[in-house]
Each structure stands twice: as C-alpha cells, then as structure tokens.
Design an enzyme around this catalytic site. Sequence first.
Site, PDB file in Angstrom:
ATOM      1  N   THR A 138       0.546  -1.194  -0.243  1.00 30.74           N
ATOM      2  CA  THR A 138      -0.199   0.365   0.195  1.00 30.74           C
ATOM      3  C   THR A 138       0.365   1.680  -0.313  1.00 30.74           C
ATOM      4  O   THR A 138       1.771   1.237  -0.318  1.00 30.74           O
ATOM      5  CB  THR A 138      -0.700  -0.405   1.059  1.00 30.74           C
ATOM      6  OG1 THR A 138      -1.887   0.737   1.050  1.00 30.74           O
ATOM      7  CG2 THR A 138      -0.872   0.358   2.677  1.00 30.74           C
ATOM      8  N   ASN A 139       0.705   2.692   0.764  1.00 27.67           N
ATOM      9  CA  ASN A 139       0.884   3.388   0.160  1.00 27.67           C
ATOM     10  C   ASN A 139       0.298   5.028   1.421  1.00 27.67           C
ATOM     11  O   ASN A 139      -0.116   4.354   2.029  1.00 27.67           O
ATOM     12  CB  ASN A 139       0.984   4.242  -1.327  1.00 27.67           C
ATOM     13  CG  ASN A 139      -0.460   4.543  -1.345  1.00 27.67           C
ATOM     14  OD1 ASN A 139      -1.054   5.243  -0.752  1.00 27.67           O
ATOM     15  ND2 ASN A 139      -0.790   4.438  -2.332  1.00 27.67           N
TER      16      ASN A 139
END
Length: 213
Positions: free
Chosen positions: A21-22
């Site tokens: 993810t980020n």
Amino acid sequence: MNILITAGPTREALDPVRYLTNRSSGKMGYALASAGVHFGHRVTLISGPTNLDVPINVDYVQVETAQEMFEATRVYIQKAEAAIFAAAVADYRPALFAEEKIKKTGETLTLELVRTTDILGSARSTFGFEGVLVGFAAETENLEANARGKLERKGCDLVVANDVSQSGIGFDSDHNEVLLVYPDRVEPLPLDTKDHLAHFILEFIKDLHIRKG
Ligand code: CTP
C-alpha cells in the site's frame, strides 16, 4: 452536479496476511467529498481503506484494490458530470497472490509486480467520459512539467499538483500547497488546509463545468 471522487490508497494483497500500500490518508478526497455535499452536489465517493469517517450524505463505495476501484469507477462515472481522481492508486500489484502465507526461506525474497490499470487514464478512452476530468499529481521534482504531462496524457481539464518532497504538507497532513495546472495556464494556491483547498477546487470545477456547457 453529479460528482465522482476517488480517494485513499489501494491495497494489493501478497498473501492472506500481507499487502502493498502507500501513505495516502484519503484526507484530500474526503475533504472534496464533504465540500461537494456542502455546495449541494450529489457525490459518489469511491474509497480505498482509510481511518476517516465517511462524510454525511455521500454515496459511499468502499473498495480495496486498484482493480476494484477501476470496476467501481467504470460503473459510477456513467452518471457523473465531473470526476476527481484523488486516490493514490497502486501503480503495480503482486503478479501472484499466494493462497497460503509466504514462509521465510532464503536471505532475500524477490517479488514480481505487474502494472495495474490506469483508472484516470481510462476515463476518456475506455469509459467514454466527456465531463470535467480532474487528476492529482504527487511529484518530488519538476512539478509543473510532470503534472502537465499527466494532464495531456490522461485528457484532464485540470491537474492538482503537489510537491511531496516538502515535509508537513501533502501525504497524511491536514494541509497542502498545490499548483493548479490547466491546459493553457497554471495557478498556484497558497498553503492552506485541505478543507479550504477542497472548497476552492470545487469552485474551479464548477467554472470548468459551466464553460464546457
Ligand atoms: N491514477 C489512477 N489509476 C492508477 C494510477 C493513477 O486513477 N492506476 C490517478 C490518480 O488518482 C491521480 C493520477 O492518476 O489522479 C496520478 O497519476 P500517477 O500515477 O502519478 O501518474 P503516472 O502518469 O503513472 O505518473 P508516474 O510516472 O509519476 O507514476
């Protein structure tokens, strides 16, 4: 106006317990959704996983992966007059999903990643969207030139660009400083809260909508 907004990060699973993810918090997209409702628009918010409260009176569509966000956007963009792509969509996802938890073996582990579909880049070409199209660009260098490249490649009417190398603004912050990049001009907005910026951005989108007729 009927407005579609994508927001938040996406999650791309590696195995049953891990994902890529980020750092996107979703705050900008959610602020835009709240501002849209405030101005009396009908808002569909397609969101990846965030810790934020869902703004009242939005049509909320929860997704996890880039592919799910693509599919939801394909459906809801049909009735939209403006579409704002504030999500930080994963550009790559694991090539394989391991059905069982990946066990540690060697000293290194190489992951193979494959490109996800560009949702914003599909709006004009694949979805046939003719309304006001707004993208976001998070850059660490050459802000204006990179944002203009995105604007042109993806057929946007406006790209909201911000420099993510500056600390204290952008990712996970309540504040941001953005450059509005239009096909024929640029307009810097001073550092402000995401809530205020959302109001300004929606005013500009309303102008673009009126000009498109
Ligand atoms: N975006 C999207 N779907 C993707 C990737 C990005 O809709 N799979 C949208 C984001 O919501 C944002 C804009 O595209 O509005 C950001 O584009 P970015 O991923 O930075 O663009 P690229 O042209 O892929 O640029 P880069 O080379 O910097 O990755």
